[in-house]
Design an enzyme around this catalytic site. Structure first.
Site, PDB file in Angstrom:
ATOM      1  N   ASP A 190       8.624   8.367  -6.005  1.00 53.08           N
ATOM      2  CA  ASP A 190       9.799   9.168  -5.661  1.00 53.08           C
ATOM      3  C   ASP A 190      10.077   9.235  -4.160  1.00 53.08           C
ATOM      4  O   ASP A 190      10.849  10.082  -3.705  1.00 53.08           O
ATOM      5  CB  ASP A 190       9.643  10.588  -6.215  1.00 53.08           C
ATOM      6  CG  ASP A 190       8.490  11.361  -5.567  1.00 53.08           C
ATOM      7  OD1 ASP A 190       7.709  10.741  -4.804  1.00 53.08           O
ATOM      8  OD2 ASP A 190       8.370  12.572  -5.817  1.00 53.08           O
ATOM      9  N   THR A 245      -8.502 -14.593   3.771  1.00 53.42           N
ATOM     10  CA  THR A 245      -7.082 -14.981   3.914  1.00 53.42           C
ATOM     11  C   THR A 245      -6.237 -13.716   3.929  1.00 53.42           C
ATOM     12  O   THR A 245      -5.472 -13.472   3.001  1.00 53.42           O
ATOM     13  CB  THR A 245      -6.652 -15.915   2.768  1.00 53.42           C
ATOM     14  OG1 THR A 245      -6.907 -15.266   1.504  1.00 53.42           O
ATOM     15  CG2 THR A 245      -7.431 -17.222   2.813  1.00 53.42           C
ATOM     16  N   ARG A 287       0.831  -1.208   0.000  1.00 58.06           N
ATOM     17  CA  ARG A 287       0.000   0.000   0.000  1.00 58.06           C
ATOM     18  C   ARG A 287       0.869   1.264   0.000  1.00 58.06           C
ATOM     19  O   ARG A 287       0.557   2.254  -0.664  1.00 58.06           O
ATOM     20  CB  ARG A 287      -0.922  -0.022   1.227  1.00 58.06           C
ATOM     21  CG  ARG A 287      -1.964   1.083   1.237  1.00 58.06           C
ATOM     22  CD  ARG A 287      -3.073   0.744   2.218  1.00 58.06           C
ATOM     23  NE  ARG A 287      -3.951   1.883   2.400  1.00 58.06           N
ATOM     24  CZ  ARG A 287      -4.047   2.608   3.510  1.00 58.06           C
ATOM     25  NH1 ARG A 287      -3.311   2.283   4.562  1.00 58.06           N
ATOM     26  NH2 ARG A 287      -4.870   3.636   3.594  1.00 58.06           N
ATOM     27  N   GLY A 311       4.473  10.676  -8.514  1.00 60.33           N
ATOM     28  CA  GLY A 311       5.269   9.576  -9.043  1.00 60.33           C
ATOM     29  C   GLY A 311       5.995   8.792  -7.963  1.00 60.33           C
ATOM     30  O   GLY A 311       5.951   9.128  -6.776  1.00 60.33           O
ATOM     31  N   HIS A 321       0.615   4.285  -2.691  1.00 51.49           N
ATOM     32  CA  HIS A 321       0.370   5.664  -2.268  1.00 51.49           C
ATOM     33  C   HIS A 321       1.534   6.578  -2.654  1.00 51.49           C
ATOM     34  O   HIS A 321       1.332   7.771  -2.884  1.00 51.49           O
ATOM     35  CB  HIS A 321       0.121   5.715  -0.762  1.00 51.49           C
ATOM     36  CG  HIS A 321      -1.264   5.289  -0.376  1.00 51.49           C
ATOM     37  ND1 HIS A 321      -2.040   5.984   0.530  1.00 51.49           N
ATOM     38  CD2 HIS A 321      -2.028   4.247  -0.788  1.00 51.49           C
ATOM     39  CE1 HIS A 321      -3.214   5.388   0.669  1.00 51.49           C
ATOM     40  NE2 HIS A 321      -3.218   4.321  -0.121  1.00 51.49           N
ATOM     41  N   HIS A 336      -5.700  -5.900  -2.441  1.00 55.13           N
ATOM     42  CA  HIS A 336      -6.581  -6.001  -1.272  1.00 55.13           C
ATOM     43  C   HIS A 336      -6.829  -7.447  -0.863  1.00 55.13           C
ATOM     44  O   HIS A 336      -7.625  -7.708   0.031  1.00 55.13           O
ATOM     45  CB  HIS A 336      -7.909  -5.286  -1.542  1.00 55.13           C
ATOM     46  CG  HIS A 336      -7.819  -3.801  -1.406  1.00 55.13           C
ATOM     47  ND1 HIS A 336      -8.876  -2.950  -1.684  1.00 55.13           N
ATOM     48  CD2 HIS A 336      -6.788  -3.003  -1.019  1.00 55.13           C
ATOM     49  CE1 HIS A 336      -8.503  -1.701  -1.459  1.00 55.13           C
ATOM     50  NE2 HIS A 336      -7.233  -1.709  -1.073  1.00 55.13           N
ATOM     51  N   THR A 337      -6.136  -8.358  -1.518  1.00 55.66           N
ATOM     52  CA  THR A 337      -6.124  -9.736  -1.017  1.00 55.66           C
ATOM     53  C   THR A 337      -5.374  -9.796   0.311  1.00 55.66           C
ATOM     54  O   THR A 337      -5.470 -10.771   1.045  1.00 55.66           O
ATOM     55  CB  THR A 337      -5.471 -10.687  -2.039  1.00 55.66           C
ATOM     56  OG1 THR A 337      -5.504 -12.024  -1.542  1.00 55.66           O
ATOM     57  CG2 THR A 337      -4.012 -10.319  -2.287  1.00 55.66           C
ATOM     58  N   SER A 393       8.268  10.247  -1.791  1.00 57.67           N
ATOM     59  CA  SER A 393       7.713  11.424  -1.111  1.00 57.67           C
ATOM     60  C   SER A 393       6.837  11.044   0.079  1.00 57.67           C
ATOM     61  O   SER A 393       6.657  11.841   1.003  1.00 57.67           O
ATOM     62  CB  SER A 393       6.919  12.288  -2.095  1.00 57.67           C
ATOM     63  OG  SER A 393       5.901  11.537  -2.733  1.00 57.67           O
ATOM     64  N   ASP A 440      -3.519 -14.233  -2.733  1.00 61.28           N
ATOM     65  CA  ASP A 440      -4.228 -15.191  -3.585  1.00 61.28           C
ATOM     66  C   ASP A 440      -5.356 -14.466  -4.306  1.00 61.28           C
ATOM     67  O   ASP A 440      -5.402 -13.233  -4.318  1.00 61.28           O
ATOM     68  CB  ASP A 440      -4.765 -16.368  -2.752  1.00 61.28           C
ATOM     69  CG  ASP A 440      -5.586 -15.897  -1.541  1.00 61.28           C
ATOM     70  OD1 ASP A 440      -6.198 -14.807  -1.607  1.00 61.28           O
ATOM     71  OD2 ASP A 440      -5.615 -16.614  -0.522  1.00 61.28           O
ATOM     72  N   ASN A 447      -3.414   8.706   4.587  1.00 57.76           N
ATOM     73  CA  ASN A 447      -2.166   7.967   4.797  1.00 57.76           C
ATOM     74  C   ASN A 447      -1.870   7.631   6.255  1.00 57.76           C
ATOM     75  O   ASN A 447      -0.852   6.986   6.544  1.00 57.76           O
ATOM     76  CB  ASN A 447      -0.984   8.771   4.230  1.00 57.76           C
ATOM     77  CG  ASN A 447      -0.951   8.771   2.711  1.00 57.76           C
ATOM     78  OD1 ASN A 447      -1.379   7.814   2.077  1.00 57.76           O
ATOM     79  ND2 ASN A 447      -0.451   9.846   2.133  1.00 57.76           N
TER      80      ASN A 447
END
Length: 315
Positions: free
Chosen positions: A75, A238, A63, A73, A67, A192-193, A77, A243, A95
């Site tokens: 980088d 899970t 994640r 981009g 983000h 999001h698995t 940040s 998966d 965040n």
């Protein structure tokens, strides 16, 4: 004349080969081969050790990469701390639930001892996300390296992150602004698995009857939210395994976020969801390709960026 044509062909071939090795954006699979040959293994060992202690951090690292790339981009940040004169990206409400910063810091510390001033924080994030995917059971893939760290991190830029209430058309438009297709968007959503969502990001679905939300699962979400806005609900059954169960959940109308379930509710993306639910290998293949493509978003090169000595502040 013949000699001139031959020379032109040789030059063209050299350009093509260099583009393949280094990429049109200056990135290269072997970027640290000479300057820091153990960079990949240092990051991988650091990530594996951390995930061995806390498997839930795999979702956090993936994640964090997403983000980072969607704002200014890829980088680094997202790592910059706020100062009295500037509120940085990491302090945006979008965040505040990010995790895994300490893993990036540990890898950076080890790399600075091995090869000072060489490996960027942006590359460490991208490598850590790659290693987290594989550690959790997902596809193995390689990423090009050579990103420079950016010098801008502002809270207002986080408006470019897709909110959890977006529908499929809005998601397609937002991802499209970054050159990502609808299929790549659905594949990347498969991250999001892993992990959880906080009640604050899905409680809006519980205030009225949602035709795209299984009634029994709605009760589960309501029970989760009874513990408050920060209560956590796993995205699928899970939560620590990479998966395709996430897509099976969408077919059963048990997607946690509105922006998850919309992928199955929309006629534009429904068949992509069905394909990934049926064929995990196809999901893995498309996911790793989309991750590599995302990792190249708006990379900084040369004087446009730097290699931070400390990932939390600009040099």
């Amino acid at each position: 004349m013949v000699g001139g044509n031959f020379l032109s062909v040789i030059l063209l071939m050299e350009i093509i080969v260099n583009a393949f090795i280094f990429g049109v954006d200056g990135l290269s699979m072997n970027y640290y081969l000479m300057s820091c040959p153990f960079a990949d293994s240092i990051v991988k060992n650091t990530v594996n050790s951390a995930l061995q202690d806390d498997p839930t951090l795999a979702a956090g690292l993936i994640r964090m990469h997403f983000h980072d790339c969607f704002i200014e981009g890829c980088d680094g940040s997202i790592l910059i701390d706020s100062t009295k004169d500037n509120t940085a990206e990491k302090d945006s409400p979008a965040n505040l639930s990010l995790r895994g910063y300490e893993i990036i810091d540990e890898a950076k510390e080890k790399l600075e001892k091995q090869c000072p001033g060489v490996v960027s924080c942006a590359d460490i994030i991208a490598m850590a996300a790659r290693d987290a995917v594989f550690w959790a059971g997902g596809p193995v893939y390689e990423i090009p390296k050579g990103r420079k760290d950016g010098r801008r991190s502002k809270i207002e830029d986080t408006r470019n992150l897709p909110p959890p209430i977006f529908n499929a058309s809005q998601l397609i438009q937002m991802f499209g602004q970054h050159g990502l297709s609808a299929q790549e968007m659905v594949a990347l959503s498969g991250a999001h698995t892993l992990g959880v969502a906080r009640c604050s990001s899905f409680k809006n679905r519980l205030s009225a009857v949602d035709k795209d939300l299984d009634s029994d699962f709605a009760k589960t979400l309501s029970k989760t939210c009874s513990a408050g806005d920060n209560a956590e609900q796993p995205f699928d059954a899970t939560r620590n395994t990479f998966d395709n169960v996430y897509y099976n959940g969408l077919q059963s109308k048990t997607g946690v976020l509105a922006s998850d379930q919309t992928l199955y509710a929309s006629s534009i993306t429904k068949n992509i969801v069905n394909g990934y639910a049926f064929n995990q290998a196809m999901f893995f293949f498309d996911f790793q390709r989309a991750m590599v493509k995302m990792s190249r978003l708006d990379v900084k090169e040369g004087s446009k960026g730097e290699v931070r000595q400390n990932c939390h502040k600009i040099n």
